[in-house]
Design an enzyme around this catalytic site. Structure first.
Site, PDB file in Angstrom:
ATOM      1  N   ASP A   9      -8.079  -9.394   8.674  1.00  0.00           N
ATOM      2  CA  ASP A   9      -6.832  -8.638   8.814  1.00  0.00           C
ATOM      3  C   ASP A   9      -5.915  -9.399   9.754  1.00  0.00           C
ATOM      4  OD1 ASP A   9      -5.083  -6.555   8.241  1.00  0.00           O
ATOM      5  OD2 ASP A   9      -5.731  -5.356   9.945  1.00  0.00           O
ATOM      6  N   GLY A  10      -4.631  -9.231   9.542  1.00  0.00           N
ATOM      7  CA  GLY A  10      -3.627  -9.821  10.411  1.00  0.00           C
ATOM      8  C   GLY A  10      -2.606  -8.773  10.768  1.00  0.00           C
ATOM      9  N   GLU A  47      -2.196 -12.744   8.275  1.00  0.00           N
ATOM     10  CA  GLU A  47      -3.120 -12.414   7.189  1.00  0.00           C
ATOM     11  C   GLU A  47      -3.715 -13.687   6.591  1.00  0.00           C
ATOM     12  OE1 GLU A  47      -4.169  -9.467   6.388  1.00  0.00           O
ATOM     13  OE2 GLU A  47      -2.594  -8.002   6.790  1.00  0.00           O
ATOM     14  N   ASP A  70      -6.779  -6.509   3.211  1.00  0.00           N
ATOM     15  CA  ASP A  70      -5.789  -5.518   2.798  1.00  0.00           C
ATOM     16  C   ASP A  70      -4.435  -6.173   2.530  1.00  0.00           C
ATOM     17  OD1 ASP A  70      -4.785  -6.024   5.337  1.00  0.00           O
ATOM     18  OD2 ASP A  70      -5.252  -4.048   6.134  1.00  0.00           O
ATOM     19  N   HIS A 120      -6.186   0.555   6.781  1.00  0.00           N
ATOM     20  CA  HIS A 120      -6.210   1.786   7.586  1.00  0.00           C
ATOM     21  C   HIS A 120      -6.841   2.942   6.816  1.00  0.00           C
ATOM     22  CE1 HIS A 120      -3.628  -0.458  10.288  1.00  0.00           C
ATOM     23  NE2 HIS A 120      -2.885  -0.747   9.244  1.00  0.00           N
ATOM     24  N   ASP A 130      -8.726  -4.865  11.986  1.00  0.00           N
ATOM     25  CA  ASP A 130      -7.426  -4.410  12.466  1.00  0.00           C
ATOM     26  C   ASP A 130      -7.454  -4.230  13.983  1.00  0.00           C
ATOM     27  OD1 ASP A 130      -4.670  -3.349  11.957  1.00  0.00           O
ATOM     28  OD2 ASP A 130      -5.576  -1.544  12.826  1.00  0.00           O
TER      29      ASP A 130
END
Length: 150
Positions: A9-10, A47, A70, A120, A130
């Site tokens: 995740d970024g 990301e 994501d 999320h 995250d």
């Protein structure tokens, strides 16, 4: 060769602004978490950087990797094969060519399957990524994203 599961995740605050990435690597009983934060970057760069760093962290070439993210930016660019067309055209007019070239170098060393997960949501490891990315972006020891050209 080894079967590896990777979550990435970024995150960037302000976009552009401070940002970070978070990574969880899983292989059998082994688990490794990685993260870093940058002073000025974008969400898409973080990301993509997460994916690059995660694949670069693998000790051996030829791994079977399932990578969860994501980021539709990253997942669709690979799964729809757009990135390979961008490469043929020298990434003309595309953002983040430095990271896409870095990605392709390491991507070709492994067998990688990309899977999109909703951010999320209930994916425990994605949520952990995250947390790592946000914490990295908020740290006081931020790096310079040398490839970010604003």
């Amino acid at each position: 060769m080894a079967d590896i599961t990777i979550y990435t995740d970024g995150s960037a605050r302000g976009n552009p602004g401070p940002g970070g990435y978070g990574i969880v690597l899983l292989s059998g009983p082994h688990r490794k978490e990685l993260s870093a934060g940058y002073r000025l970057t974008t969400n898409n760069r973080m990301e993509l950087m997460a994916v690059c760093v995660a694949l670069e962290a693998l000790k051996y070439d030829g791994c079977n990797v399932t990578l969860y993210s994501d980021s539709k930016y990253v997942i669709e660019a690979v799964n729809q094969r757009w990135v390979f067309g961008w490469e043929r055209k020298g990434f003309a007019g595309k953002k983040n060519p430095d990271l896409w070239m870095r990605f392709l170098r390491v991507y070709r060393r492994h067998s990688v399957r990309f899977v999109w997960v909703k951010g999320h949501a209930s994916t425990v490891e994605n949520n952990r990524c995250d947390e790592l990315a946000v914490a990295a972006a908020l740290s006081t020891n931020l790096l310079e994203d040398c490839g970010y050209d604003g």
